[in-house]
Structures are given as structure tokens and as C-alpha cells.
Design a protein around this motif. Sequence first.
Motif, mmCIF file in Angstrom:
data_model
loop_
_atom_site.group_PDB
_atom_site.id
_atom_site.type_symbol
_atom_site.label_atom_id
_atom_site.label_comp_id
_atom_site.label_asym_id
_atom_site.label_seq_id
_atom_site.Cartn_x
_atom_site.Cartn_y
_atom_site.Cartn_z
ATOM 1 N N VAL A 28 0.832 -1.207 0.000
ATOM 2 C CA VAL A 28 0.000 0.000 0.000
ATOM 3 C C VAL A 28 0.866 1.256 0.000
ATOM 4 O O VAL A 28 0.567 2.241 -0.677
ATOM 5 C CB VAL A 28 -0.939 -0.010 1.225
ATOM 6 N N LYS A 29 1.964 1.217 0.758
ATOM 7 C CA LYS A 29 2.845 2.385 0.837
ATOM 8 C C LYS A 29 3.461 2.735 -0.512
ATOM 9 O O LYS A 29 3.791 3.893 -0.781
ATOM 10 C CB LYS A 29 3.963 2.120 1.857
ATOM 11 N N SER A 30 3.639 1.727 -1.367
ATOM 12 C CA SER A 30 4.300 1.961 -2.658
ATOM 13 C C SER A 30 3.350 2.497 -3.726
ATOM 14 O O SER A 30 3.782 2.931 -4.785
ATOM 15 C CB SER A 30 4.948 0.661 -3.156
ATOM 16 N N TRP A 31 2.047 2.467 -3.459
ATOM 17 C CA TRP A 31 1.082 2.934 -4.450
ATOM 18 C C TRP A 31 1.104 4.464 -4.554
ATOM 19 O O TRP A 31 1.314 5.161 -3.566
ATOM 20 C CB TRP A 31 -0.331 2.508 -4.084
ATOM 21 N N LYS A 32 0.838 4.937 -5.756
ATOM 22 C CA LYS A 32 0.735 6.384 -5.956
ATOM 23 C C LYS A 32 -0.530 6.698 -6.742
ATOM 24 O O LYS A 32 -0.736 6.192 -7.850
ATOM 25 C CB LYS A 32 1.957 6.908 -6.716
ATOM 26 N N LEU B 213 1.386 1.571 -9.759
ATOM 27 C CA LEU B 213 1.839 0.490 -8.895
ATOM 28 C C LEU B 213 3.284 0.128 -9.185
ATOM 29 O O LEU B 213 3.748 0.257 -10.308
ATOM 30 C CB LEU B 213 0.970 -0.751 -9.106
ATOM 31 N N SER B 214 3.947 -0.379 -8.141
ATOM 32 C CA SER B 214 5.299 -0.901 -8.358
ATOM 33 C C SER B 214 5.187 -2.242 -9.059
ATOM 34 O O SER B 214 4.204 -2.961 -8.903
ATOM 35 C CB SER B 214 6.027 -1.062 -7.016
ATOM 36 N N GLY B 215 6.205 -2.608 -9.814
ATOM 37 C CA GLY B 215 6.162 -3.830 -10.617
ATOM 38 C C GLY B 215 6.030 -5.105 -9.811
ATOM 39 O O GLY B 215 5.503 -6.100 -10.288
ATOM 40 N N ASN B 216 6.521 -5.102 -8.545
ATOM 41 C CA ASN B 216 6.459 -6.327 -7.748
ATOM 42 C C ASN B 216 5.212 -6.406 -6.879
ATOM 43 O O ASN B 216 5.070 -7.282 -6.051
ATOM 44 C CB ASN B 216 7.704 -6.445 -6.856
ATOM 45 N N SER B 217 4.299 -5.468 -7.065
ATOM 46 C CA SER B 217 3.049 -5.493 -6.319
ATOM 47 C C SER B 217 2.164 -6.624 -6.822
ATOM 48 O O SER B 217 2.063 -6.866 -8.020
ATOM 49 C CB SER B 217 2.316 -4.157 -6.481
ATOM 50 N N SER B 218 1.502 -7.349 -5.896
ATOM 51 C CA SER B 218 0.602 -8.437 -6.316
ATOM 52 C C SER B 218 -0.554 -7.898 -7.122
ATOM 53 O O SER B 218 -1.062 -8.558 -8.025
ATOM 54 C CB SER B 218 0.082 -9.189 -5.089
ATOM 55 N N LEU B 219 -0.996 -6.680 -6.819
ATOM 56 C CA LEU B 219 -2.071 -6.071 -7.595
ATOM 57 C C LEU B 219 -1.592 -5.743 -8.997
ATOM 58 O O LEU B 219 -2.310 -5.934 -9.978
ATOM 59 C CB LEU B 219 -2.569 -4.808 -6.874
ATOM 60 N N ALA B 220 -0.344 -5.273 -9.103
ATOM 61 C CA ALA B 220 0.210 -4.936 -10.417
ATOM 62 C C ALA B 220 0.330 -6.164 -11.299
ATOM 63 O O ALA B 220 0.245 -6.076 -12.518
ATOM 64 C CB ALA B 220 1.583 -4.272 -10.253
ATOM 65 N N GLN B 221 0.528 -7.334 -10.683
ATOM 66 C CA GLN B 221 0.671 -8.557 -11.455
ATOM 67 C C GLN B 221 -0.660 -9.032 -12.032
ATOM 68 O O GLN B 221 -0.710 -9.859 -12.919
ATOM 69 C CB GLN B 221 1.261 -9.658 -10.579
#
Length: 305
Positions: free
Chosen positions: A31-35, A63-71
Motif C-alpha cells: 500500500v505504501k508503494s502505491w501512488k 503500482l510498483s512492478g512487484n506489487s501483487s495487484l500490479a501482477q
Amino acid sequence: EEFIVSVPQNASIKDVRAAVAQVFGSTPDEVKSWKFVRKQAQVLTTMLDAENLGKRRKLLLMLSGNSSLAQNVSQPSVGTGNGGVGSQVDKTLTLEQAIELQQELLRGFGDESFIKQLDDLKRAHPDKGSAKFKSERQKLLMTVQSKVLPKFGFEGSLSGIMRMMQAFSAPHLVASEEITRVGTAINYILEAEPPSVDEQKHDGSAAGIDANPVEVAEPAKQHKNVQVSLVQYPEKEESSPLELEVAETATMGEVLAAAAKALGNDAVLKQGRLVRKQGVSLVGFGRNDPLGKRRRIFLMGFELK
């Protein structure tokens, strides 16, 4: 990819972030990595958590690339409040349609092959909060959801899941006891801990039987037998309880074994899960748990016919 979350009209960006995290089960670090960003001319600027949502009903989430949501999604935009996302119209469901949709999901999630894959996934990832587990779990759930949702007018995607969830927030569905009951059954199947290695290996050997063929050990002579009713969950009008006779000192594994013998089908040993109600939730029994004074037990994962 677009999806919808519901937040209060006076919500902040932090509230929207929390709503998205709750829906996807994201970890605090993710969550902290989301913008959340907005376009200003040809530039994207980051929105601060303290900013009010205001009249915005469509946000861009990076999202950052290693985020589960981003995947699972690409270039997601988040719709908030009423009116939906983009030009797509919100889908509504009648009570009958919603129950039928739930029942189809329940059948899919209760399938022996699906349960085995889910149990294997849980064993492979002891940390259920890990991004890897949540990503793999979402992919597995989608194998069922992608087939069921299009039958009811939703996309077989994360966007479709979000719109389905929004449809189920309608007051006439929230107030339905049947919707709550079937939803509880679905949640139990998805959240239940897999059988232990010993239970999986022996498929009921704790009950004194071999997995194939089904043979029930004779009860000890010094203990009397009792009648136990096995009831289908969710309960169906056309389904009758399965009446069993087991030893008073029987374990839940022995109850399942007795059911397998009565039905002439040992699949119940692998697919069946014995549960009890606890408030609005369901609690599962282990194979070695004693029957005790219980004389009515719910059976999930196997259809009594």
C-alpha cells in the motif's frame, strides 16, 4: 484495467487507498508503494493522502512492478462513488439472479479439483499475507470467476469482480439471509485450512478405514451407538438429511466414514468438510475432533443426493 470501490463522499485519498487495499487483501508495504496521480497538462502529479476526494470519480493508480495487484491488472484506474467508471453502466441483479450467481460460484469453488489446488497453494505458502500467495490465490479464483461472471453480465476479469461486488452492495441483497448464508459458505471454502499431511495421506484412516475401498471399523462393544443427522450446507429444500448411526465416542473422521459407507461413495472423504455455525460464521471440524453430544452436523463440499 478499471475497478470500482465505494467510499464516503467526504473521503480522502488515504481512505480510497485503504478501500482498494481491503478489496485486494494487499499488504501494508504494498500500500505504501502505491501512488494516486492526476494529470496536469502533460505532467502527472502525485496526490497526497490528506487530499479530499472531492468531486473526483476516476483516479489513476500507479503500482510498483512487484506489487501483487500490479501482477493482476495493468494501468488500473479506480472509480469511486456513484456513477461507475468511464462509460460503462453499473449492473444490477435481482435477488434470484444474485443467489443463482452465488450458487454457481459455490459449485465451482467446491469442486474437488479446485479445492485440491487451493489446499496445495495454502500448504506451499504458509504466510497467507504474502504478496505471492495473494497473487496466486487471485489467479486460481479467477479460473472459476471468469467462467461464471459473464453468464450474469459481468466481465470475467478483476474489473468484472469489482462490478459484481458493487452490485451485491444493493440494499435488497444486503438484507437477504440467503445471500448471507451462501456467502458464508463460499468464504468458509476459500478460507478453511487444508487437511493435515496425515489426514491427506490416509483419507480417513483416523476413522479406522482404508481410503479405497471404504470400510468402517466396527465400534467397540462397550460403547453405545447414537443417531447423527448430516445436513447439506447451504441447506436446500429438496435435500434431506443423511441419517447415520455411529459410536457415541466417534470422531468426525468416523462420521465422514459412516457417510461414505451409507452413500456408497468414498468421494465424500476427500471433498466433504464437516462444519458448525458460530454466529454468522462457519467453523470447521478436524478429522480427529470428537463427536461429543452433537447430533446434527453440516456437510459442505459434497452434495447429498
